[in-house]
Design an enzyme around this catalytic site. Structure first.
Site, short mmCIF file in Angstrom:
data_model
loop_
_atom_site.label_atom_id
_atom_site.label_comp_id
_atom_site.label_asym_id
_atom_site.label_seq_id
_atom_site.Cartn_x
_atom_site.Cartn_y
_atom_site.Cartn_z
N THR A 1 0.84 -1.20 0.00
CA THR A 1 0.00 0.00 0.00
C THR A 1 0.88 1.25 0.00
OG1 THR A 1 -1.76 -1.13 1.16
CG2 THR A 1 -1.62 1.23 1.55
N GLY B 1 -10.44 -2.91 3.39
CA GLY B 1 -9.50 -2.78 4.51
C GLY B 1 -9.59 -1.41 5.19
N GLY C 1 -0.71 -2.35 6.39
CA GLY C 1 -0.65 -3.62 7.13
C GLY C 1 -1.97 -4.34 6.98
N1 ASP Z 1 -3.93 -2.00 4.73
C1 ASP Z 1 -4.25 -2.57 3.46
C2 ASP Z 1 -5.53 -3.35 3.58
O1 ASP Z 1 -5.73 -4.02 4.57
C3 ASP Z 1 -3.19 -3.48 2.94
C4 ASP Z 1 -1.78 -2.97 3.02
O2 ASP Z 1 -1.49 -2.02 3.72
O3 ASP Z 1 -0.93 -3.53 2.34
O4 ASP Z 1 -6.31 -3.35 2.65
#
Ligand code: ASP
Length: 344
Positions: free
Chosen positions: A206, A236, A258
């Site tokens: 992300t 998310g 995350g």
């Molecule tokens: N936080 C993002 C989600 O849960 C994923 C990520 O940060 O890589 O969709």
């Protein structure tokens, strides 16, 4: 005579107000600014990212940083700086956002993004959108052109069409890297069902940015493809204000990355701001507490970046690494990937 005195007084007033204005604009010109960004937290180690590969990421982070800084340097506002910085990372296949987004269970790219203006507490977000070249532009459009905060799916795409937001076809979003990863995750899921594997894949990417402009305004934004192989319209933390993104001039701006569920359950981004507002925590203390206490106590994984109204910057994560970078008006800058000890 009376008229003459009045005329002189008027001239004086104009001159004084002009010199004040000049001073104010000079003051603003020299005010500090700063930008911090991330490209996701996860299994980012020197073994997975040898010099050659690391260089590619470094160049892209540098490019994004420069974009944001040039806007801030020229007196632009923090919302524009965040939006443009994030769009550079969305246009790169290296990150899990925009072009490089992961695939969901149906082999589609469904993206989430949000942006927040810490001066007005205005905010815009989109969730589960497909074929939008830069979801962060769409989030900005939601903020600027509607009275809503979060638009989702088909409705958000119709809104995008009406507002002339750029679309791309599925092939634009195809990256072999992410497609191979989908197949790997799906294969592993079958093995887990057959109890022949207990492996858990954790890979993020992300992107997010937080900026402080010369007017002292903070903005934050986040953009993502979410989690590989996600099902049932899963969303998310990235488009959830207070969870993945938050900005408030009183305190700070935050962008998280995350496993989103943990960041939603702890309202991580807002928690950083609250810790600063109500307990006088520094950016460093607040980031440390949210990641290593709030998120970790639920066994969540991820990281965050934070920038306060004075330009203090902190980042923290409980994964192997996090793509991250910052630059300040003083010229001080840093790009980092791995655990702090490995970096030295
Ligand atoms: N936080 C993002 C989600 O849960 C994923 C990520 O940060 O890589 O969709």
């Amino acid at each position: 005579m009376k008229q003459y005195t009045l005329f002189i007084a008027l001239i004086f007033m104009v001159l004084i107000s002009f010199s004040c204005k000049k001073e104010t604009s000079n003051e603003v010109k020299n005010k500090p600014y700063a930008i911090v960004l991330h490209g996701g937290a996860g299994y980012i180690t020197p073994r997975v990212f040898p010099e050659e590969k690391k260089k590619q990421y470094e160049l892209m982070l540098q490019k994004a940083l420069e974009k944001g800084c040039s806007i801030l340097e020229n007196g632009g506002n923090s919302v524009d700086a965040v939006q443009q910085t994030i769009s550079i990372l969305e246009n790169s296949p290296l990150f899990n956002a925009g072009k490089g987004s992961v695939f969901d269970n149906q082999g589609k790219n469904k993206m989430d993004a949000s942006i927040m203006d810490g001066n007005t507490l205005n905010t815009g977000a989109v969730a589960g959108v497909s074929n939008i070249k830069n979801p962060i532009f769409l989030a900005r459009m939601v903020m600027d052109s509607t009275k809503h905060v979060l638009l989702s799916g088909k409705g958000a795409e119709i809104f995008a069409e009406q507002h002339k937001i750029e679309f791309e076809n599925d092939t634009y979003f195809y990256t072999k890297r992410q497609h191979d990863y989908l197949l790997k995750v799906q294969e592993n899921e079958r093995k887990i069902a057959l109890k022949t594997s207990t492996k858990k894949f954790k890979k993020y990417g992300t992107v997010g940015a937080v900026a402080l402009d010369k007017q002292g305004n903070i903005a934050a934004g986040t953009s993502t493809g979410g989690l590989t192989n996600k099902k049932f319209g899963r969303i998310g933390d990235s488009p959830i204000i207070g969870a993945g993104t938050y900005a408030n001039n009183k305190t700070c701006g935050v962008s998280c990355t995350g496993t989103g569920e943990f960041f939603i359950r702890t309202l991580a981004a807002h928690e950083v701001s609250s810790l600063m507002q109500y307990t006088n925590a520094t950016v460093k203390e607040a980031a440390q507490k949210v990641i290593h206490e709030n998120i970790a106590s639920l066994k969540g994984k991820g990281g965050l970046i934070v920038l306060d109204k004075k330009g203090n910057i902190a980042w923290n994560f409980n994964t192997k690494g996090m793509f991250r970078a910052y630059k300040k008006s003083s010229g001080e800058q840093k790009i980092a990937f791995f655990e702090l000890e490995v970096e030295k």
